[in-house]
Design a protein around this motif. Structure first.
Motif, mmCIF file in Angstrom:
data_model
loop_
_atom_site.group_PDB
_atom_site.id
_atom_site.type_symbol
_atom_site.label_atom_id
_atom_site.label_comp_id
_atom_site.label_asym_id
_atom_site.label_seq_id
_atom_site.Cartn_x
_atom_site.Cartn_y
_atom_site.Cartn_z
ATOM 1 N N THR A 9 -3.388 123.852 102.207
ATOM 2 C CA THR A 9 -3.566 122.909 101.110
ATOM 3 C C THR A 9 -2.528 123.143 100.019
ATOM 4 O O THR A 9 -2.424 124.257 99.480
ATOM 5 N N GLY A 10 -1.774 122.099 99.680
ATOM 6 C CA GLY A 10 -0.746 122.214 98.656
ATOM 7 C C GLY A 10 -1.312 122.448 97.276
ATOM 8 O O GLY A 10 -0.757 123.208 96.487
ATOM 9 N N MET A 11 -2.452 121.811 96.986
ATOM 10 C CA MET A 11 -3.110 121.958 95.689
ATOM 11 C C MET A 11 -4.522 122.468 95.961
ATOM 12 O O MET A 11 -5.360 121.743 96.487
ATOM 13 N N THR A 12 -4.781 123.724 95.644
ATOM 14 C CA THR A 12 -6.023 124.364 96.060
ATOM 15 C C THR A 12 -7.210 124.103 95.126
ATOM 16 O O THR A 12 -8.312 124.577 95.397
ATOM 17 N N ASP A 13 -7.009 123.375 94.052
ATOM 18 C CA ASP A 13 -8.123 122.991 93.172
ATOM 19 C C ASP A 13 -8.814 121.779 93.793
ATOM 20 O O ASP A 13 -8.579 120.627 93.390
ATOM 21 N N LEU A 14 -9.658 122.027 94.771
ATOM 22 C CA LEU A 14 -10.245 120.933 95.543
ATOM 23 C C LEU A 14 -11.148 120.029 94.705
ATOM 24 O O LEU A 14 -11.329 118.867 95.042
ATOM 25 N N TYR A 15 -11.699 120.559 93.637
ATOM 26 C CA TYR A 15 -12.566 119.738 92.791
ATOM 27 C C TYR A 15 -11.788 118.638 92.065
ATOM 28 O O TYR A 15 -12.386 117.709 91.498
ATOM 29 N N LYS A 16 -10.459 118.736 92.088
ATOM 30 C CA LYS A 16 -9.628 117.715 91.450
ATOM 31 C C LYS A 16 -9.194 116.622 92.433
ATOM 32 O O LYS A 16 -8.443 115.727 92.052
ATOM 33 N N ARG A 17 -9.649 116.700 93.664
ATOM 34 C CA ARG A 17 -9.193 115.793 94.697
ATOM 35 C C ARG A 17 -9.473 114.312 94.394
ATOM 36 O O ARG A 17 -8.797 113.430 94.890
ATOM 37 N N GLY A 18 -10.483 114.058 93.600
ATOM 38 C CA GLY A 18 -10.823 112.670 93.313
ATOM 39 C C GLY A 18 -10.247 112.128 92.018
ATOM 40 O O GLY A 18 -10.449 110.964 91.674
ATOM 41 N N GLU A 19 -9.493 112.965 91.282
ATOM 42 C CA GLU A 19 -9.026 112.563 89.948
ATOM 43 C C GLU A 19 -8.129 111.336 89.972
ATOM 44 O O GLU A 19 -8.215 110.481 89.087
ATOM 45 N N SER A 20 -7.254 111.239 90.982
ATOM 46 C CA SER A 20 -6.341 110.084 91.036
ATOM 47 C C SER A 20 -7.093 108.777 91.261
ATOM 48 O O SER A 20 -6.558 107.690 90.994
ATOM 49 N N LEU A 21 -8.339 108.893 91.712
ATOM 50 C CA LEU A 21 -9.167 107.705 91.959
ATOM 51 C C LEU A 21 -10.204 107.504 90.853
ATOM 52 O O LEU A 21 -10.989 106.560 90.907
ATOM 53 N N GLY A 22 -10.198 108.410 89.895
ATOM 54 C CA GLY A 22 -11.139 108.288 88.784
ATOM 55 C C GLY A 22 -12.452 109.023 88.995
ATOM 56 O O GLY A 22 -13.427 108.779 88.288
ATOM 57 N N ILE A 23 -12.489 109.935 89.976
ATOM 58 C CA ILE A 23 -13.704 110.708 90.241
ATOM 59 C C ILE A 23 -13.569 112.090 89.610
ATOM 60 O O ILE A 23 -12.683 112.862 89.968
ATOM 61 N N GLU A 24 -14.441 112.390 88.676
ATOM 62 C CA GLU A 24 -14.422 113.696 88.023
ATOM 63 C C GLU A 24 -15.024 114.768 88.931
ATOM 64 O O GLU A 24 -15.862 114.469 89.783
ATOM 65 N N GLY A 25 -14.586 116.012 88.724
ATOM 66 C CA GLY A 25 -15.080 117.095 89.548
ATOM 67 C C GLY A 25 -15.355 118.361 88.772
ATOM 68 O O GLY A 25 -14.952 118.507 87.615
ATOM 69 N N MET A 26 -16.029 119.290 89.439
ATOM 70 C CA MET A 26 -16.383 120.572 88.830
ATOM 71 C C MET A 26 -16.315 121.655 89.905
ATOM 72 O O MET A 26 -16.676 121.422 91.050
ATOM 73 N N ARG A 27 -15.826 122.829 89.522
ATOM 74 C CA ARG A 27 -15.838 123.986 90.420
ATOM 75 C C ARG A 27 -16.882 124.973 89.928
ATOM 76 O O ARG A 27 -17.020 125.194 88.729
ATOM 77 N N VAL A 28 -17.621 125.577 90.872
ATOM 78 C CA VAL A 28 -18.697 126.482 90.487
ATOM 79 C C VAL A 28 -18.781 127.637 91.487
ATOM 80 O O VAL A 28 -18.369 127.502 92.646
ATOM 81 N N ASP A 29 -19.317 128.756 91.027
ATOM 82 C CA ASP A 29 -19.553 129.916 91.884
ATOM 83 C C ASP A 29 -20.630 129.558 92.902
ATOM 84 O O ASP A 29 -21.789 129.317 92.543
ATOM 85 N N GLY A 30 -20.267 129.543 94.173
ATOM 86 C CA GLY A 30 -21.192 129.134 95.213
ATOM 87 C C GLY A 30 -22.074 130.229 95.763
ATOM 88 O O GLY A 30 -22.785 130.023 96.751
ATOM 89 N N MET A 31 -22.068 131.408 95.126
ATOM 90 C CA MET A 31 -22.878 132.525 95.594
ATOM 91 C C MET A 31 -24.062 132.813 94.661
ATOM 92 O O MET A 31 -24.917 133.635 94.987
ATOM 93 N N LYS A 32 -24.100 132.140 93.513
ATOM 94 C CA LYS A 32 -25.153 132.394 92.526
ATOM 95 C C LYS A 32 -26.051 131.167 92.411
ATOM 96 O O LYS A 32 -25.635 130.120 91.920
#
Length: 323
Positions: A186-209
């Motif tokens: 993956t060229g851009m590893t901030d996967l939560y930003k994948r929808g930004e160009s389409l207007g979809i907001e995202g969030m990254r979170v700790d998936g172990m807690k």
């Protein structure tokens, strides 16, 4: 929204059920009692459980091929799920679907799907159905970091935003698409930003807690309903086992796996429950015993079930029911 004492216990029970079930699957696969593909959810339990705890009764869930945990968290009987894995007629798909195709529409679970990225398109379609029917529901659509690179994923994002569909896309980023790390694929590893160009907001979170995840799911599900548009959540998690049971996992070190196990979601929940005085050590052991008994009952049910008759192979290919 913070986890209540009751939800802490429910979360612990559900995560432990998934863990013990998957451990039994690994054992049965090694014994030849489960054949074909088998992708275990060990290490990622907190993601599906926290999502389920945040959802409403009219909401739906759909995921990819690593689906045992999602099926169990939605309330499917462990015996029926295990019977499906073993190819028995008492399984959820009468033994014809196997590990990657567990379903229970009555429980709002639209299944696991073997094609990478396919569940994203289907989950978007389910969101369209929620909007069309005006039933107040939303689609929890799970997929992995590998599927985030699929073309149909972006097409689905575009339609979801264009039509303002009630869908929460959940990327379960366990670090590896089969054996390829996110950094290598993956060229851009901030996967939560994948929808930004389409207007979809995202969030990254700790998936172990579990508590951090639950708060994030509550926040974003509220936004999906109130803003009438899709959102994206990237949960950074980790799978302890290989991609599937046939994967020896030589692409990562034992030290890496051990490091992630230090953040084990079940151990974290247990520590918090004891720390807050919700339950004692002996009370948690009773819960663990009850989970062990449920797994034993599931094993007895599945092993004593019959295999399908070959004459029924062509049944259930089509349905007369129109959704």
């Amino acid at each position: 929204m913070l986890l209540s004492e009751e939800l802490w216990i429910e979360a612990f029970e559900k995560m432990l059920l998934i863990r013990r079930f998957e451990e039994k699957c690994a054992q049965f696969y090694g014994m030849g009692k489960i054949s074909g593909f088998c992708h275990l959810y060990i290490g990622q339990e907190a993601v599906a459980v926290s999502a389920y705890l945040s959802k409403s009764s009219q909401d739906t869930m759909i995921t990819a091929y690593r689906d045992h945990g999602h099926a169990l968290v939605c309330g499917m009987d462990p015996g029926i799920v295990l019977a499906e894995l073993m190819g028995k007629v008492t399984g959820s798909s009468k033994g014809k679907g196997g590990s990657m195709h567990i379903f229970d529409i009555d429980k709002g679970f639209y299944g696991g799907h073997g094609i990478v990225g396919a569940c994203v398109s289907l989950g978007t379609g389910i969101a369209f159905a929620h909007k069309y029917k005006q039933d107040g529901g939303m689609s929890y659509t799970f997929f992995g970091d590998g599927a985030a690179n699929q073309g149909q994923t972006f097409e689905s994002f575009n339609m979801a935003k264009l039509w303002n569909l009630p869908v929460l896309y959940i990327i379960e980023n366990n670090g590896y698409a089969m054996g390829t790390s996110v950094e290598r694929s993956t060229g851009m590893t901030d996967l939560y930003k994948r929808g930004e160009s389409l207007g979809i907001e995202g969030m990254r979170v700790d998936g172990m807690k579990i508590d951090v995840l639950y708060e994030a799911f509550c926040e974003l599900s509220h936004k999906v309903r109130n803003d009438n548009c899709p959102y994206l959540l990237e949960a950074e998690t980790y799978r302890y086992k290989g991609h599937s049971m046939s994967d020896p996992g030589f692409y990562r070190s034992k030290e890496e796996v051990a490091q992630y196990k230090e953040s084990d979601p079940i151990a974290y929940a247990k520590e918090k429950i004891l720390e807050m005085g919700i339950k004692t050590e002996s009370q948690l052991k009773e819960i663990e015993k009850s989970i062990k008994d449920r797994i034993k009952a599931a094993v007895d049910f599945a092993e004593n079930s019959e295999f399908p008759n070959i004459l029924n192979l062509r049944e259930d290919v089509f349905t007369k029911k129109i959704c």
